[in-house]
Design an enzyme around this catalytic site. Structure first.
Site: not given
Length: 608
Positions: A443, A464, A476, A514
């Protein structure tokens, strides 16, 4: 851990109480002003609507008539209640109509000179004890108060749009506001069925102060062509459970409005995260201000419409690439929650799965965890017993990566440690057959570093997944500069096959989710650190003002403060922006072992 805010007023607590606020004037009858008028009328207040535009005043009345008619048709109002409600509302183009008001709420455009002109005129019209409230979310309430006769009666009342629906109202006091004024308007907000949250006078207050930095970063991400508008919005909706993606929110708010707020925030903070992304200025100058103009980041059916229509930037069928590799058997490396969740997802979709851990016992324990997950699905009627048994039969536990020799796709889900992952990829390189796709679920670490640990970097890609993998719909897909086209096509096709939504990302820290989520969380920590607001005030403001499923401190404690700090450190190292530096309070809590729910204490304490 909690924080009490500093005293936000300096006037005497012995100030006399205000009389009941039964007559309220609303100055400015745009969308938000009309919504506030409706809320007040529904709560039994006499409402005086004022707008310099006769057409705006007429439109406000028409909007109230239409809204209350819908309420009658839905049996939320009787016809008699509707008639009484509409009878409590009058409109005028003359500010002197507000003379009888106990409270005046200003809802004119976000321009200081315009607001000051209104306040100056109001001070000469209304009674000396009447309260004057500004609806600003970007300008200084203190500055308005100081320039107004009777500054102790000036306060901020920030309603959120649409006012009849949104439950939050930020009550903004200055060092000049009397406690009696704050008490009176706070009581009114509660009587309106809203949730008041106290806020000090700083640009953006609580909710917008956190929201607009996040929106700005999303606009900058799109402008840099890191990801498409569709992928950015889908990532934040599916990865964080948000009701709308950030670019769609900007179109709803108005690109011009967002730019104005950000300009004010940047002028006050100097934080580069608040410096408006150039694309906001470009769209605003071109008149592409969002839904109200019919075009902004997206194109709409008509000005004012919420219906998005395809345009030249809409991805076509070519977005789904041809020429992928065949995948029938998948290897999942790891024994934790993420590894078992990913194995479950693939097995449910019909893939043969090898679940490899450091020992066969660990692999069998991971499979047992999957069995429990599937049993819960059966008990809730979401899965048949036959489907459960077939899913479990597809999973083969293994105590060594040697079992990956025949897999078509190898997915690692081990600890977030670059050295560990590189060693694992070097091993996969030796074991996996030629043409196998090698995927990391990292991540925050560079995917290319894993690729370079192999002799076939073109076969390496990021996938991800989000935790819990069986529930979360987002993946992702992280392509490096070395990833082959057919590997990218393969992983996108696999994501669709396992019923996940793939979004394309470049190989940089944080990817989409993130990179947008954790600066927002970090800024929330800074608000507490600066004693601006309490944990509860911030969580409430974000949930009720932005519609988020969790407040930032609820989310931080769930994610884990150590995990959050690690991601924020990676983002800071990658982008080197001072605004991304982890909040010292977060660092101190992690150093003290207060990591969130998993340790029983983080920003809050939890029962063991």
């Amino acid at each position: 851990m909690d924080s009490s805010r500093t005293n936000r007023t300096s006037t005497s607590d012995l100030s006399p109480s205000h009389a009941p606020l039964t007559t309220v004037a609303v100055v400015g009858l745009g969308t938000i002003g009309t919504g506030i008028a409706e809320v007040l009328a529904r709560a039994g207040r006499r409402v005086i609507g004022v707008d310099i535009s006769e057409s705006a005043a007429g439109a406000a009345v028409a909007a109230l008539e239409a809204s209350t008619a819908r309420a009658v048709s839905r049996e939320k109002l009787t016809e008699q209640e509707r008639t009484e409600l509409l009878g409590r509302v009058t409109t005028s183009t003359d500010l002197r109509a507000a003379a009888e008001a106990d409270l005046v709420i200003e809802a004119v455009p976000e321009d200081y000179d315009t607001k000051l002109e209104v306040f100056t005129a109001l001070a000469a019209v209304v009674r000396p004890e009447a309260i004057l409230a500004t609806g600003t979310n970007a300008l200084s309430v203190t500055r308005l108060a100081a320039a107004t006769a009777g500054p102790e009666r000036v306060v901020g009342l920030h309603f959120f749009n649409p006012a009849p629906v949104m439950k939050l109202v930020e009550v903004v006091s200055t060092v000049l506001t009397s406690p009696a004024t704050v008490e009176a308007v706070t009581g009114l907000v509660r009587e309106l069925g809203k949730e008041p949250v106290a806020a000090g006078d700083r640009t953006g207050f609580i909710a917008d102060g956190l929201l607009f930095g996040y929106l700005n970063q999303a606009a900058a991400m799109y402008e840099s062509r890191y990801a498409t508008r569709e992928d950015i919005d889908a990532a934040m909706k599916l990865g964080c459970g948000l009701p709308m993606g950030p670019l769609a929110v900007l179109d709803l708010i108005g690109v011009d409005t967002a730019r104005t707020v950000l300009e004010a925030m940047y002028a006050a903070s100097g934080d580069r995260l608040h410096a408006p992304a150039p694309i906001l200025g470009q769209l605003a100058e071109a008149g592409l201000t969002g839904r109200k103009a019919g075009r902004g980041f997206y194109s709409y059916e008509a000005p004012g419409s919420a219906v998005v229509v395809p345009d030249s930037r809409t991805p076509g069928d070519a977005h789904e690439l041809d020429g992928g590799r065949a995948v029938e058997r998948v290897g999942v490396a790891g024994s934790g929650t993420m590894a078992s969740g990913i194995a479950e997802v693939f097995a449910k979709a019909g893939y043969g799965v090898v679940l490899a851990a450091r020992s066969l016992d660990k692999a069998e324990t991971a499979k047992a965890r999957i069995a429990k997950s599937l049993k819960r699905a059966v008990d809730r009627g979401r899965l048949t017993v036959e489907a459960r048994d077939e899913t479990l039969d597809r999973i083969t536990p293994a105590g060594s990566l040697d079992a990956f020799a025949d897999v078509d796709l190898a997915v690692e889900a081990v600890a977030e440690d670059l050295a560990v992952k590189q060693q694992l990829f070097a091993t996969l390189d030796k074991i996996c057959k030629p043409g196998a796709v090698l995927a990391t679920t990292t991540s925050s670490l560079p995917v290319v570093a894993c690729a370079r640990a192999t002799s076939r970097p073109q076969d390496v890609i990021g996938m991800h997944f989000f935790n819990p993998a069986p529930v979360m719909k987002l993946v992702e897909v992280v392509r490096t500069v070395l990833t082959a086209d057919d590997v990218h096509a393969t992983v996108r096709a696999v994501c669709r096959d396992i019923r996940k939504h793939p979004v394309d990302c470049g190989d940089r820290a944080g990817f989409i989710v993130n990179a947008l989520l954790f600066p927002y969380l970090n800024n929330a920590v800074k608000l507490v650190e600066e004693h601006y607001a309490t944990l509860d005030e911030i969580d409430t403001a974000v949930k009720l003002g932005a519609g988020y499923p969790m407040g930032p401190f609820e989310l931080l404690d769930v994610v884990g403060l150590d995990v959050s700090l690690a991601i924020e450190q990676v983002l800071y190292r990658e982008f080197r922006d001072p605004g991304l530096a982890p909040a010292p309070l977060l660092e101190h809590l992690v150093a003290a072992g207060c990591l969130g729910r998993k340790t029983g204490r983080g920003f809050r304490e939890y029962a063991k």
